[in-house]
Scaffold this motif. Structure first.
Motif, PDB file in Angstrom:
ATOM      1  N   SER A  48       0.929  12.075   1.129  1.00 48.09           N
ATOM      2  CA  SER A  48       0.403  13.230   1.850  1.00 48.09           C
ATOM      3  C   SER A  48       1.312  14.419   1.586  1.00 48.09           C
ATOM      4  O   SER A  48       2.461  14.269   1.158  1.00 48.09           O
TER       5      SER A  48
ATOM      6  N   HIS B   9       0.635   5.381   0.455  1.00 45.20           N
ATOM      7  CA  HIS B   9      -0.203   6.503   0.886  1.00 45.20           C
ATOM      8  C   HIS B   9       0.621   7.777   0.789  1.00 45.20           C
ATOM      9  O   HIS B   9       1.724   7.864   1.340  1.00 45.20           O
TER      10      HIS B   9
ATOM     11  N   LYS C 126      -4.501  13.753   2.773  1.00 43.00           N
ATOM     12  CA  LYS C 126      -4.938  12.627   1.945  1.00 43.00           C
ATOM     13  C   LYS C 126      -4.696  12.969   0.482  1.00 43.00           C
ATOM     14  O   LYS C 126      -5.596  13.301  -0.276  1.00 43.00           O
TER      15      LYS C 126
ATOM     16  N   SER D 236      -3.305   0.490  -3.497  1.00 38.67           N
ATOM     17  CA  SER D 236      -2.884  -0.810  -2.961  1.00 38.67           C
ATOM     18  C   SER D 236      -2.873  -1.837  -4.076  1.00 38.67           C
ATOM     19  O   SER D 236      -3.667  -1.756  -5.025  1.00 38.67           O
TER      20      SER D 236
ATOM     21  N   THR E 299      -4.063   7.353  -2.299  1.00 40.52           N
ATOM     22  CA  THR E 299      -3.700   6.039  -1.786  1.00 40.52           C
ATOM     23  C   THR E 299      -3.944   5.002  -2.869  1.00 40.52           C
ATOM     24  O   THR E 299      -4.916   5.096  -3.629  1.00 40.52           O
TER      25      THR E 299
ATOM     26  N   THR F 281       0.851  -1.189   0.000  1.00 43.32           N
ATOM     27  CA  THR F 281       0.000   0.000   0.000  1.00 43.32           C
ATOM     28  C   THR F 281       0.887   1.238   0.000  1.00 43.32           C
ATOM     29  O   THR F 281       1.873   1.306   0.751  1.00 43.32           O
TER      30      THR F 281
ATOM     31  N   VAL G 285       0.039   6.642  -7.719  1.00 42.91           N
ATOM     32  CA  VAL G 285      -0.801   7.356  -6.757  1.00 42.91           C
ATOM     33  C   VAL G 285      -1.371   8.585  -7.459  1.00 42.91           C
ATOM     34  O   VAL G 285      -0.637   9.530  -7.776  1.00 42.91           O
TER      35      VAL G 285
ATOM     36  N   SER H 283      -5.849  13.474  -5.222  1.00 41.42           N
ATOM     37  CA  SER H 283      -7.255  13.730  -4.932  1.00 41.42           C
ATOM     38  C   SER H 283      -7.659  15.083  -5.507  1.00 41.42           C
ATOM     39  O   SER H 283      -6.829  15.844  -6.026  1.00 41.42           O
TER      40      SER H 283
ATOM     41  N   VAL I  82       5.504   9.952   0.455  1.00 40.11           N
ATOM     42  CA  VAL I  82       4.825   8.695   0.143  1.00 40.11           C
ATOM     43  C   VAL I  82       5.317   7.626   1.127  1.00 40.11           C
ATOM     44  O   VAL I  82       6.523   7.360   1.213  1.00 40.11           O
TER      45      VAL I  82
END
Length: 373
Positions: free
Chosen positions: A281, A279, A287, A292, A290, A277, A305, A308, A325
């Motif tokens: 930021s 993620h 956020k 996976s 993300t 995974t 990735v 958003s 990351v």
């Protein structure tokens, strides 16, 4: 004493002026020397005839082209006529010619229009190339001659160069000639060059000419074969010692960013089967995104990735953003999870203004050219 009154009577004679004579109407007719002509006809003339009721009118006639005065007014001769000869390139297809009698104290002014048609001049295009043939990588010179088949006026307009059916470039034609060079990227073989001539004013009919040209490939020199050297006798090697296979690491081998979308791509090495995974930021955007993936064996996997909506708005402000990351790998066989961190810089996604695609084609003018008007 009687008063004597002397009366002096002044008699004033009232003389009325005679009535002024009103100017009488006239008519003006314009007759061309030919009802139908072609562009560039240097023999086309226009004769204006003015007639009136008080004898032959005197004065001047102003010739007009499309409603605008051409040169100085012409004096009427003893028969009330005036003639105009325009330069061969002055009258275009579709132009109007008229004559306006300016009048005098006795004759009123009047105007007449000529009825005539000017047709486009016919053209013929001849195309030649030099040198013939050329070698691959060398420029080709194309000589274009546009002949006016109707009059002596040299043709002018635009020539489109078509190479093997595709329009490559457009060039101005002046005095009926054009020379261009280029084509260094032409492959070996026979090519077709077509030149399509047009005139923006419609004074010349469109026409085209075609020729073929051969480009020869370059022959590489033949190299002699290398001398034969027999291989050395094989050496006896001891049998290899079996060693345990190393365990694949958990690492990010390479990361890239896409300026157009703000996405972060990570090429990751996984040590075994499991779930990885990623993620992302950033400051003000906890956020960022993300992703996976589940893998069934050790190997490399690419994690992308995508940002958003809030992350995209931050990038659209025109500044680059530092993104953190965090990657987490959970082995399928169980055991402790492994993590690692990678920091990347994502460039702003705002598109620069004023950018444009490079112009296509390798053809250029070999001599200056331009329209005469």
């Amino acid at each position: 004493m009687p008063r004597t009154v002397l009366l002096l009577l002044a008699v004033t004679a009232l003389v009325l002026p005679s009535a002024a004579v009103a100017a009488t109407p006239t008519t003006t007719t314009v007759t061309p020397s030919a009802v139908t002509s072609v562009y560039g006809d240097e023999t086309l003339t226009f004769l204006a005839q003015v007639a009136g009721t008080n004898g032959v009118p005197t004065g001047f006639v102003q010739f007009l082209v499309n409603g605008e005065a051409y040169t100085e007014p012409r004096a009427l001769d003893a028969l009330g006529r005036a003639q105009e000869l325009f330069p061969e390139f002055y009258l275009d297809v579709g132009d109007d010619v008229s004559a306006r009698y300016l009048g005098n104290g006795v004759d009123e002014s009047s105007q007449g229009d000529a009825t005539f048609t000017i047709l486009p001049a016919r053209t013929q295009v001849a195309v030649a190339t030099s040198p013939r043939p050329t070698l691959a990588g060398e420029p080709v010179t194309i000589i274009v001659k546009v002949d006016n088949a109707s009059t002596a006026l040299p043709a002018w307009g635009t020539a489109a160069l078509v190479v093997d059916g595709a329009v490559e470039a457009e060039f101005p034609v002046d005095e009926g000639t054009l020379t261009v060079t280029g084509g260094e990227d032409l492959a070996a073989g026979t090519h077709t060059f077509e030149v399509r001539f047009t005139n923006p004013a419609g004074d010349f009919e469109p026409s085209s000419g075609t020729t073929t040209h051969t480009v020869q490939g370059r022959t590489l020199p033949v190299q002699p074969p290398p001398p034969f050297n027999p291989p050395p006798p094989p050496r006896l090697m001891p049998p290899p010692v079996a060693t345990p296979a190393p365990t694949a690491p958990f690492a990010v081998l390479r990361h890239t960013t896409k300026a157009a979308t703000g996405a972060v791509s990570l090429l990751t090495q996984l040590p075994a089967a499991g779930t990885v995974t990623a993620h992302a930021s950033a400051a003000g955007v906890p956020k960022w995104g993300t992703v996976s993936k589940v893998v069934t064996a050790a190997g490399r996997v690419t994690l992308v990735v995508n940002p958003s909506a809030k992350a995209r708005r931050k990038l659209a402000k025109g500044k680059s953003v530092k993104v953190t990351v965090q990657l987490r790998f959970q082995p399928a066989a169980g055991g402790a999870a492994r993590t690692l961190t990678r920091r990347v810089t994502v460039k702003a996604t705002k598109t620069a203004k004023g950018s444009r695609a490079p112009s296509r084609g390798s053809w250029r003018l070999a001599s200056p050219s331009g329209a005469p008007r």
